[in-house]
Scaffold this motif. Structure first.
Motif, short mmCIF file in Angstrom:
data_model
loop_
_atom_site.label_atom_id
_atom_site.label_comp_id
_atom_site.label_asym_id
_atom_site.label_seq_id
_atom_site.Cartn_x
_atom_site.Cartn_y
_atom_site.Cartn_z
N PHE A 191 5.84 2.90 0.89
CA PHE A 191 4.90 2.65 -0.22
C PHE A 191 4.49 3.97 -0.86
N SER A 192 4.16 4.95 -0.03
CA SER A 192 3.69 6.24 -0.54
C SER A 192 4.78 6.96 -1.34
N GLY A 193 6.04 6.72 -0.98
CA GLY A 193 7.14 7.39 -1.67
C GLY A 193 7.67 6.64 -2.88
N SER A 194 7.00 5.57 -3.29
CA SER A 194 7.47 4.76 -4.42
C SER A 194 6.62 5.02 -5.66
N ASP A 195 7.19 4.68 -6.81
CA ASP A 195 6.51 4.88 -8.09
C ASP A 195 6.18 3.57 -8.79
N ILE A 196 7.00 2.55 -8.60
CA ILE A 196 6.79 1.24 -9.24
C ILE A 196 7.08 0.17 -8.21
#
Length: 312
Positions: free
Chosen positions: A278-283
């Motif tokens: 989750f932390s490494g995602s943008d959308i």
């Protein structure tokens, strides 16, 4: 501890005793919304106020076996019914929480839970973790609707996931017996995204739900193909969940391979690994085709401060 003048300490202990609440519900795996919700509830701070009893209704260890009947499942269901009856008789809980289905066969199975609790003189509250209840009832024949109405009337109330879902049970119960308990939990700080976005980083699109046709995973892949055809090629895509069946998995993987999509497919995630993705995602993308109640993945994406693309 306290002492009541003229009374025994036994009475004092009884006054301090926590009320017993019996919770029926699945536990993961598989990682589906109702199972996750049961786990969170059992581990919540409410256990400091109530004595929780739990009857685990998990029969399927994998999502691919859900909806399929067999001799083993029948015996497992009978064992669960017996455990519920024995727990009600032995521990005499003040309240029994029964999650209900929104299919004919599913509700028939759940009606036996309600029947056992009522026959043992326990108070029953049912809970719906979806929003397709009235669509199912409108398509069902009259006998099924009467059956459902009778068993709902045996309960002391029903829980829905949001104010907008109260209407589902207005034809069956008075307003004061319809309760709203939205999804929620205390998120770990590691789930929250606090870093400023890097404009030079390739954006990462995240889909995190089970790979089912009803969840719209195939639609997400087709959308990524359209983006690529329009020249938007600088993105990564991550998906996590359990597969419904081998044919659907092969179809989806073929879309990824044939169109050379930058996609990573993961098994179901939990704990720190889930927080990290989750932390490494943008959308975040979640586009189910079928009605949903209050999806956990939407709550988790909001807790991660992610913009969300979703169906209505």
């Amino acid at each position: 501890h306290f002492r009541i003048p003229g009374h025994s300490s036994t009475l004092a202990r009884r006054l301090m005793k926590k009320a017993k609440v019996l919770i029926l519900g699945k536990l993961p795996p598989p990682y589906i919304g109702p199972a996750v919700a049961t786990k969170i509830l059992l581990n919540s701070k409410l256990k400091a106020r109530y004595e929780f009893l739990h009857v685990n209704t998990t029969i399927n260890s994998d999502i691919s076996t859900m909806g399929r009947w067999g001799i083993g499942k029948i015996w497992a269901s009978i064992a669960i019914y017996f455990k519920l009856w024995w727990t009600c008789v032995r521990h005499r809980p003040k309240l029994v929480l029964v999650p209900i289905s929104q299919t004919t066969m599913g509700f028939l199975k759940d009606a036996i839970f309600i029947l056992i609790a009522v026959f043992t003189l326990r108070k029953v509250v049912v809970q719906l973790r979806g929003s397709n209840f009235q669509n199912w009832q409108k398509a069902a024949w009259g006998g099924t609707r009467a059956f459902v109405k009778f068993f709902l009337s045996c309960s002391s109330g029903v829980i829905v996931l949001g104010q907008n879902l109260r209407y589902l049970f207005e034809p069956y119960l008075p307003p004061e017996r319809i309760f709203v308990v939205p999804n929620g939990r205390r998120f770990e700080q590691t789930l929250l995204t606090t870093d400023a976005p890097d404009p030079d980083r390739i954006p990462n699109v995240l889909y995190l739900a089970n790979f089912l046709p009803s969840k719209g995973f195939e639609d997400v892949l087709h959308a990524l193909v359209i983006l690529k055809q329009r020249g938007i090629t600088q993105f990564n895509f991550s998906g996590a969940g359990s597969w419904d069946n081998p044919e659907y998995e092969a179809k989806c993987r073929a879309i990824i391979t044939d169109n050379e999509l930058q996609a990573d497919i993961h098994p179901p995630l939990s704990g720190s690994i889930k927080s990290a993705i989750f932390s490494g995602s943008d959308i975040f993308v979640f586009t189910p085709r079928m009605p949903e109640g209050h999806p956990w993945v939407i709550v988790e994406a909001m807790a991660s401060s992610l913009p969300i693309v979703a169906t209505d």
